[in-house]
Design a protein around this motif. Structure first.
Motif, PDB file in Angstrom:
ATOM      1  N   LYS A  48       0.847  -1.185   0.000  1.00  0.00           N
ATOM      2  CA  LYS A  48       0.000   0.000   0.000  1.00  0.00           C
ATOM      3  C   LYS A  48       0.886   1.240   0.000  1.00  0.00           C
ATOM      4  O   LYS A  48       1.897   1.290   0.707  1.00  0.00           O
ATOM      5  CB  LYS A  48      -0.891  -0.017   1.247  1.00  0.00           C
ATOM      6  CG  LYS A  48      -2.059   0.955   1.216  1.00  0.00           C
ATOM      7  CD  LYS A  48      -2.961   0.719   2.431  1.00  0.00           C
ATOM      8  CE  LYS A  48      -4.185   1.609   2.389  1.00  0.00           C
ATOM      9  NZ  LYS A  48      -5.081   1.364   3.564  1.00  0.00           N
ATOM     10  N   GLU A  60      -7.197   4.943  -1.825  1.00  0.00           N
ATOM     11  CA  GLU A  60      -6.159   3.951  -1.569  1.00  0.00           C
ATOM     12  C   GLU A  60      -5.419   3.653  -2.865  1.00  0.00           C
ATOM     13  O   GLU A  60      -6.017   3.683  -3.953  1.00  0.00           O
ATOM     14  CB  GLU A  60      -6.755   2.647  -1.015  1.00  0.00           C
ATOM     15  CG  GLU A  60      -7.400   2.779   0.352  1.00  0.00           C
ATOM     16  CD  GLU A  60      -7.969   1.451   0.842  1.00  0.00           C
ATOM     17  OE1 GLU A  60      -7.872   0.436   0.108  1.00  0.00           O
ATOM     18  OE2 GLU A  60      -8.529   1.417   1.960  1.00  0.00           O
ATOM     19  N   TRP A  62      -2.695   0.644  -4.225  1.00  0.00           N
ATOM     20  CA  TRP A  62      -2.008  -0.614  -3.966  1.00  0.00           C
ATOM     21  C   TRP A  62      -1.186  -1.029  -5.176  1.00  0.00           C
ATOM     22  O   TRP A  62      -1.580  -0.776  -6.317  1.00  0.00           O
ATOM     23  CB  TRP A  62      -3.012  -1.726  -3.666  1.00  0.00           C
ATOM     24  CG  TRP A  62      -3.832  -1.527  -2.424  1.00  0.00           C
ATOM     25  CD1 TRP A  62      -4.949  -0.746  -2.285  1.00  0.00           C
ATOM     26  CD2 TRP A  62      -3.603  -2.112  -1.140  1.00  0.00           C
ATOM     27  NE1 TRP A  62      -5.425  -0.818  -1.008  1.00  0.00           N
ATOM     28  CE2 TRP A  62      -4.629  -1.660  -0.276  1.00  0.00           C
ATOM     29  CE3 TRP A  62      -2.644  -3.002  -0.645  1.00  0.00           C
ATOM     30  CZ2 TRP A  62      -4.712  -2.051   1.050  1.00  0.00           C
ATOM     31  CZ3 TRP A  62      -2.722  -3.397   0.681  1.00  0.00           C
ATOM     32  CH2 TRP A  62      -3.748  -2.925   1.516  1.00  0.00           C
ATOM     33  N   THR A 218      -6.500  -9.475  -0.115  1.00  0.00           N
ATOM     34  CA  THR A 218      -7.338  -8.315   0.178  1.00  0.00           C
ATOM     35  C   THR A 218      -8.722  -8.747   0.629  1.00  0.00           C
ATOM     36  O   THR A 218      -9.287  -9.716   0.101  1.00  0.00           O
ATOM     37  CB  THR A 218      -7.494  -7.409  -1.061  1.00  0.00           C
ATOM     38  OG1 THR A 218      -7.969  -8.184  -2.166  1.00  0.00           O
ATOM     39  CG2 THR A 218      -6.186  -6.772  -1.436  1.00  0.00           C
ATOM     40  N   ARG A 371     -10.351   3.217  -4.853  1.00  0.00           N
ATOM     41  CA  ARG A 371      -9.333   2.272  -4.384  1.00  0.00           C
ATOM     42  C   ARG A 371      -8.665   1.668  -5.618  1.00  0.00           C
ATOM     43  O   ARG A 371      -9.278   0.870  -6.337  1.00  0.00           O
ATOM     44  CB  ARG A 371      -9.971   1.193  -3.507  1.00  0.00           C
ATOM     45  CG  ARG A 371     -10.768   1.773  -2.330  1.00  0.00           C
ATOM     46  CD  ARG A 371     -11.405   0.692  -1.464  1.00  0.00           C
ATOM     47  NE  ARG A 371     -12.284  -0.201  -2.210  1.00  0.00           N
ATOM     48  CZ  ARG A 371     -13.557   0.028  -2.472  1.00  0.00           C
ATOM     49  NH1 ARG A 371     -14.128   1.167  -2.066  1.00  0.00           N
ATOM     50  NH2 ARG A 371     -14.282  -0.843  -3.139  1.00  0.00           N
ATOM     51  N   LEU A 373      -5.742  -0.326  -7.884  1.00  0.00           N
ATOM     52  CA  LEU A 373      -4.760  -1.411  -7.922  1.00  0.00           C
ATOM     53  C   LEU A 373      -3.889  -1.266  -9.167  1.00  0.00           C
ATOM     54  O   LEU A 373      -4.396  -1.112 -10.280  1.00  0.00           O
ATOM     55  CB  LEU A 373      -5.460  -2.778  -7.959  1.00  0.00           C
ATOM     56  CG  LEU A 373      -4.556  -3.998  -8.207  1.00  0.00           C
ATOM     57  CD1 LEU A 373      -3.569  -4.195  -7.046  1.00  0.00           C
ATOM     58  CD2 LEU A 373      -5.391  -5.256  -8.425  1.00  0.00           C
TER      59      LEU A 373
END
Length: 410
Positions: A48, A60, A62, A218, A371, A373
């Motif tokens: 993270k 967020e 990641w 996750t 969020r 990724l």
């Protein structure tokens, strides 16, 4: 440039696609790979980056770090070995070979005269050469003019025979196919074409390991809902993206995250595919610093999965990728420093480009609650290139990363 994919859907994973790529087959591939000493045990890190997330204005951020997958330094350690194992099992059914025993070299003597060949930008060829060395069969790799000597030497270190051509990646694919026909060898490629889909399918199935690990690493955001709202995927011929997107699609169905495809401007075959609705060719020179993404033709098999699962397609300049490499290496504001190669950072470069424009951010529905990724697909697979672009060696960055871990433990 960024466009919305008018063919994108959010629905249950189609059965017709599940017959090609599935969680079940991915689990089998993952089981075989776990027994191979060519990759490191356990899952690769999912880290993270809270400081960078704050700086960019997202909830967020990641990063799945595939540089730690094996000594090969990239995600390609997952695809070629599985494709080679499944190929041998199909070609020699009477031998009753065991998959795990193949990768441990138990049938080396029986396979000494079996030869595979492939074209590569570097990482796929290295993965195939490593798998062939473990299994004990011959491997020939065709390299185009833009593949560095450094990457050539890394492939040759695994005992592969190297064939050089003067053209680009797509011409090296054609050359590998012609050599295979002349010598009755088998092409093990990560891109498909008419009449050639089984092996690219198996390569993509190996990539499902990445998605499987992410799901395990996750928590779900809700019932059948991914922990991520958006997943950025690298382009190339589309194999990696198809392997990951299909897995998430099967797990989460209509609640799957949004997928955003990122490619070099001069190697935009997937972007062009989105415009036409069918697997297409790039309109650029295909010469990019993002060597692993410098592909001129979309894999038709991969496109079967991407044409409805990718929500947006975009292109970036080479300079944006270099900037992203430096950002991840720096570990600014207490984030963990990461070694990410030229092709690994396309997702971050794309995200940064989108967030520079409120209009683009709104178009892809990225805001302070998103969020995100990213898949960092490789480390410094060409160390001298990495050092030149980042301004410091990978070893220096890894030393900083080690210090970060030590501080975290303390």
């Amino acid at each position: 440039m960024l466009i919305a994919n008018e063919n994108a859907t959010h629905k249950a994973y189609p059965n017709v696609l599940q017959q090609i790529l599935s969680i079940e087959k991915a689990a089998e591939s993952r089981s075989w790979l776990s027994q191979w000493d060519g990759i490191n045990p356990g899952a690769t890190p999912l880290v993270k980056l809270p400081a960078l997330a704050t700086a960019l204005g997202v909830g967020e951020l990641w990063v799945k770090d595939e540089s730690a997958r094996s000594e090969l330094g990239s995600f390609k350690a997952l695809g070629a070995p599985i494709a080679l194992v499944r190929l041998i099992l199909r070609v020699f059914p009477e031998q009753r070979f065991e998959a795990n025993s193949l990768l441990s070299g138990e049938y080396r003597q029986a396979l000494a005269d079996f030869t595979v060949i492939s074209a590569t930008d570097g990482n796929h060829g290295r993965g195939l050469a490593a798998a062939a060395k473990s299994i004990g069969c011959r491997c020939v790799i065709v390299l185009h003019a833009n593949v560095s000597i450094e990457r050539e030497e890394a492939i040759a270190a695994y005992g592969a025979e190297i064939v050089r051509i003067a053209g680009n990646y797509d011409e090296s694919v054609e050359k590998a196919a012609s050599i295979a026909v002349e010598n009755e060898w088998t092409v093990v490629s990560d891109t498909s074409y008419e009449g050639y889909e089984e092996i690219p399918r198996d390569v993509m199935q190996g990539y499902g390991t990445i998605a499987a690990e992410i799901v395990e690493q996750t928590p779900q955001a809700g019932p059948n809902e991914s922990a991520f709202t958006h997943v950025f995927l690298q382009g190339g011929v589309g194999g990696l993206a198809a392997g990951i997107a299909s897995y998430f699609w099967e797990v989460y169905g209509a609640q799957r995250p949004a997928f955003i495809m990122v490619e070099p401007q001069q190697a935009d075959c997937l972007y062009q595919s989105a415009l036409s609705g069918d697997a297409a060719k790039s309109e650029g020179s295909v010469d990019s610093v993002m060597a692993g993404l410098a592909c001129g033709e979309t894999s038709p098999l991969a496109w079967k999965f991407l044409k409805e699962s990718v929500d947006h397609f975009m292109t970036i300049e080479d300079g944006a990728a270099v900037d992203a490499m430096r950002i991840l290496a720096s570990g600014k504001n207490q984030d963990i420093p990461l070694v990410a190669g030229e092709s690994a950072v396309a997702g971050l470069a794309g995200l940064i480009q989108i967030l520079k424009s409120p209009i683009l951010a709104a178009d892809v529905s990225i805001d302070a609650n998103s969020r995100i990724l990213l898949i960092s697909t490789e480390g410094a697979t060409a160390p001298s290139v990495y050092a030149e672009l980042v301004g410091e060696t990978a070893e220096v960055v890894l030393h900083r990363q080690k210090a970060w871990h030590s501080r975290d433990v303390a």
